[in-house]
Motif scaffolding. Sequence first.
Motif, short mmCIF file in Angstrom:
data_model
loop_
_atom_site.label_atom_id
_atom_site.label_comp_id
_atom_site.label_asym_id
_atom_site.label_seq_id
_atom_site.Cartn_x
_atom_site.Cartn_y
_atom_site.Cartn_z
N ALA A 13 0.94 -1.25 -0.06
CA ALA A 13 0.24 0.10 -0.01
C ALA A 13 0.75 1.35 0.08
O ALA A 13 1.92 1.42 0.88
N THR A 14 0.42 2.13 -0.72
CA THR A 14 1.26 3.52 -0.75
C THR A 14 0.39 4.69 -0.39
O THR A 14 0.72 5.66 -0.09
N GLN A 15 -1.01 4.39 -0.31
CA GLN A 15 -2.08 5.64 -0.09
C GLN A 15 -1.75 6.21 1.32
O GLN A 15 -2.11 7.46 1.41
N ASN A 16 -1.41 5.34 2.33
CA ASN A 16 -1.66 5.80 3.64
C ASN A 16 -0.15 6.45 4.08
O ASN A 16 -0.05 6.65 5.37
N LYS A 17 0.63 6.81 3.35
CA LYS A 17 1.93 7.26 3.75
C LYS A 17 1.64 8.93 3.70
O LYS A 17 1.38 9.52 2.39
N LYS A 18 1.90 9.50 4.78
CA LYS A 18 1.72 10.75 4.91
C LYS A 18 2.71 11.75 4.33
O LYS A 18 2.53 12.88 3.73
N THR A 19 3.87 11.57 4.78
CA THR A 19 5.02 12.47 4.30
C THR A 19 5.58 11.82 2.92
O THR A 19 5.57 10.83 2.54
N GLY A 20 6.23 12.84 2.30
CA GLY A 20 6.64 12.71 0.87
C GLY A 20 7.93 11.47 0.75
O GLY A 20 8.01 10.83 0.00
N PHE A 21 8.78 11.62 1.72
CA PHE A 21 9.74 10.61 2.03
C PHE A 21 9.05 9.49 1.92
O PHE A 21 9.64 8.31 1.50
N ARG A 22 8.08 9.02 2.90
CA ARG A 22 7.67 7.72 3.20
C ARG A 22 6.99 7.29 1.77
O ARG A 22 7.07 5.93 1.86
N LYS A 23 6.35 8.31 1.40
CA LYS A 23 5.53 7.78 -0.08
C LYS A 23 6.59 7.29 -0.89
O LYS A 23 6.33 6.43 -1.74
N ILE A 24 7.71 8.01 -1.25
CA ILE A 24 8.61 7.68 -2.11
C ILE A 24 9.17 5.99 -1.84
O ILE A 24 9.45 5.40 -2.66
N LEU A 25 9.46 6.12 -0.35
CA LEU A 25 10.09 4.93 0.06
C LEU A 25 9.07 3.61 -0.26
O LEU A 25 9.51 2.61 -0.56
N ALA A 26 7.74 3.90 -0.17
CA ALA A 26 6.79 2.87 -0.39
C ALA A 26 6.96 2.36 -1.85
O ALA A 26 6.76 1.22 -2.29
N PHE A 27 7.14 3.35 -2.79
CA PHE A 27 7.54 2.76 -4.19
C PHE A 27 8.92 2.38 -4.70
O PHE A 27 8.86 1.80 -5.37
N LEU A 28 9.92 2.64 -3.77
CA LEU A 28 11.23 2.18 -3.98
C LEU A 28 11.31 0.75 -4.05
O LEU A 28 10.76 0.01 -2.98
N GLY A 29 11.71 -0.07 -4.76
CA GLY A 29 12.10 -1.51 -4.58
C GLY A 29 12.11 -2.25 -5.94
O GLY A 29 13.06 -3.03 -6.43
N PRO A 30 11.22 -2.10 -6.77
CA PRO A 30 11.17 -2.89 -7.90
C PRO A 30 12.17 -2.90 -8.99
O PRO A 30 12.94 -3.86 -9.38
N ALA A 31 12.86 -1.67 -9.12
CA ALA A 31 13.99 -1.34 -9.71
C ALA A 31 15.27 -2.06 -9.21
O ALA A 31 16.27 -2.31 -10.13
N TYR A 32 15.19 -2.31 -7.88
CA TYR A 32 16.30 -2.76 -7.45
C TYR A 32 16.57 -4.36 -8.09
O TYR A 32 17.56 -5.02 -8.18
N LEU A 33 15.31 -4.89 -7.79
CA LEU A 33 15.33 -6.29 -8.43
C LEU A 33 15.48 -6.49 -9.78
O LEU A 33 16.21 -7.45 -10.27
N VAL A 34 15.39 -5.35 -10.56
CA VAL A 34 15.73 -5.26 -12.12
C VAL A 34 16.92 -5.20 -12.36
O VAL A 34 17.69 -5.63 -13.05
N SER A 35 17.80 -4.25 -11.22
CA SER A 35 19.03 -3.80 -11.53
C SER A 35 20.03 -4.78 -11.40
O SER A 35 21.00 -4.70 -12.05
N VAL A 36 19.77 -6.01 -10.47
CA VAL A 36 20.57 -7.16 -10.41
C VAL A 36 21.19 -7.58 -11.93
O VAL A 36 21.92 -8.45 -11.98
N GLY A 37 19.87 -7.63 -12.76
CA GLY A 37 20.08 -8.26 -14.05
C GLY A 37 21.37 -7.49 -15.02
O GLY A 37 21.93 -8.03 -15.79
N TYR A 38 21.50 -6.42 -14.49
CA TYR A 38 22.38 -5.55 -15.23
C TYR A 38 24.05 -5.62 -14.44
O TYR A 38 25.02 -5.10 -14.89
N MET A 39 23.92 -6.34 -13.43
CA MET A 39 25.20 -6.62 -13.03
C MET A 39 25.50 -8.22 -12.65
O MET A 39 26.23 -8.75 -12.02
N ASP A 40 24.88 -8.93 -13.55
CA ASP A 40 24.84 -10.50 -13.03
C ASP A 40 26.36 -11.04 -13.89
O ASP A 40 26.94 -10.34 -14.53
N PRO A 41 26.62 -12.35 -13.44
CA PRO A 41 27.79 -12.66 -14.10
C PRO A 41 28.04 -12.61 -15.58
O PRO A 41 29.49 -12.57 -15.93
#
Length: 623
Positions: A13-41
């Motif tokens: 859930a991202t709707q109940n995040k009151k501060t801007g930083f907590r809102k951004i933090l709720a969205f952060l994550g998917p791209a990290y899973l993607v980024s490992v493909g760019y540094m694989d063996p």
Amino acid sequence: MGKSLEEVHQSVATQNKKTGFRKILAFLGPAYLVSVGYMDPGNWATDIAGGSQFGYSLLWVLLMSNLMALLLQSLSARLGIVTQRDLAQASRETYSKFINYILYFLAEIAIAACDLAEVLGMAIGINLLFDIPLIEGVLITVLDTFLLLFLINKGIRKMEAFIIVLVAIIGFSFIFEMIFAEPELDKVLYGLIPSMPNSAALYIAIGIIGATVMPHNLYLHSSLVQTRKFDRTPAGIKQALKYNLIDSTIALNLAFFVNAAILILAAATFYKNGMFEVAEIQDAHQFLEPLLGTKWAPILFAVALIAAGQSSTVTGTLAGQIVMEGYLNLRIQPWVRRIITRLIAIVPAVVVILIYGDSVTGKLLILSQVILSLQLGFAIIPLIHFVSDKSKMKGFHISRTTQIAAWIIALIIVSLNAKLVYDEISSWIEAASHPIILWLTVVPLAFGFLGLLLYIVFKPFIARAKSNIDNHSPHHLKLVYAPKEIYSKKNIAISVDFSKADEAALNNAFELGGIDAQYTLIHIVETVGALMYGQHVDDHETTIDEKLLLEYKEMLSQKGFRIETELGFGKPNTVIPKIINTGNFDILVMGTHGHTGLKDILFGTTVDKLRHKISIPLLIVKK
């Protein structure tokens, strides 16, 4: 249409995040899973080769690749956020079943090739760190089969945290490697200026680009962004796009740092000491301690390699699940999916290592990158088409400038990868004792892929042009009415297909019912998506047909007729009878000149099958 990665769909859930930083933090994550493909063996070998042969001079290629990857991943995220479809699902709704089977097959091969690189990378890391034989290291990688199951059951945020820890291990390992290597900063900065020392450098550059942008990451990202639950208003979608762009920028810049660190490490150690031929991961590990004077350098190198392989294999399996469910709508047990993917990668690795020994692992890594190169265009090009489609993207389509940039990137990547594939096939033919076998198998296959690629490039443009001609006829169609004085029917169904045949059908219907009758306009959508998903389909043609049906209603209502509309999905000879038999109609009126998108509601085809299924009179009107 099922939800992408249904077990974690909209689980954060991202709707109940009151501060801007907590809102951004709720969205952060998917791209990290993607980024490992760019540094694989698979990236490590090209980075090491580039740094040892040409020093810092190819750093700009890594930077350019990173910018390309950032744009493509942002397009993938946009597709998932706006349409709530991953790339595989969007392809399934757009292309024919035959084309989708081929695209699925290619995607599966790419994922297996990627998994092969990750298996070998982890096995090499285990071998270097614990001195376990390579073949046993490959077999040990089977044990991580159940790691994904454990993580997915704990929720997507736990999985993202695990991957971020692995990425952090890789990052910190190379920070220390940089401290040990003491690279020349002025030469590092000079390496960011585009230059190409010779043709051999061009080949390495092509390998770097080919290894950087991973096709399975485009499928993965378009699905992972759907794990966030946010307001589906235009403002909410716009905010989600912004935060996911921030996520992608941070994560992919970390991946750029890792790849750049590997190349800089090779340049500061091997190139500096005249060791220009170091290209194998094992050789790089072997020479680090004597060159850098610390035992921690090779240990951290091996630890980072294991972390890169492990993180990539988790996300690779997720991509496999997304591709299978998206293209085939087939859900199997996750542990079965995991084992199948891993066995496809392990079996060839074990066989080749047993026959040719450990020294062949470098060639296997390169082969995996060539296979990935073959598939790349089949993921990039549909993605660009989808996010450029105004109807599909509901107002969030990319701008003309972004479209041009994306097509330039696609042209560069596909051209470079085509050259890489051409060079590899040429070398195979030269080295083969019986080249005729390759001429009869590999070469026709490559031309077949080229033909399919051209089809995928041009098909949407042709379909759009045809749609503009065929589907927008009401803007040009002048309906002429000839009202009569005697009317007998009060509830009349009329099948319409937005062709000139509608004029005859409507006029004949109005002759029967006059101004006081109730008219129901029936149109059936018969796209691939409509056949498979029924009323849940959300494709371009359905949107157009809904709009045109409403235009008919408005046009005829203004002339005083009482008009209702009915939009059906599937085969006309099945769907029309259901509509007729559940309604209270006196007669059905059909034209004989049909719309090709409906398999032509032709006299003698649809009509023959339909007339036996309805219990009211059928009036067939010839154009």
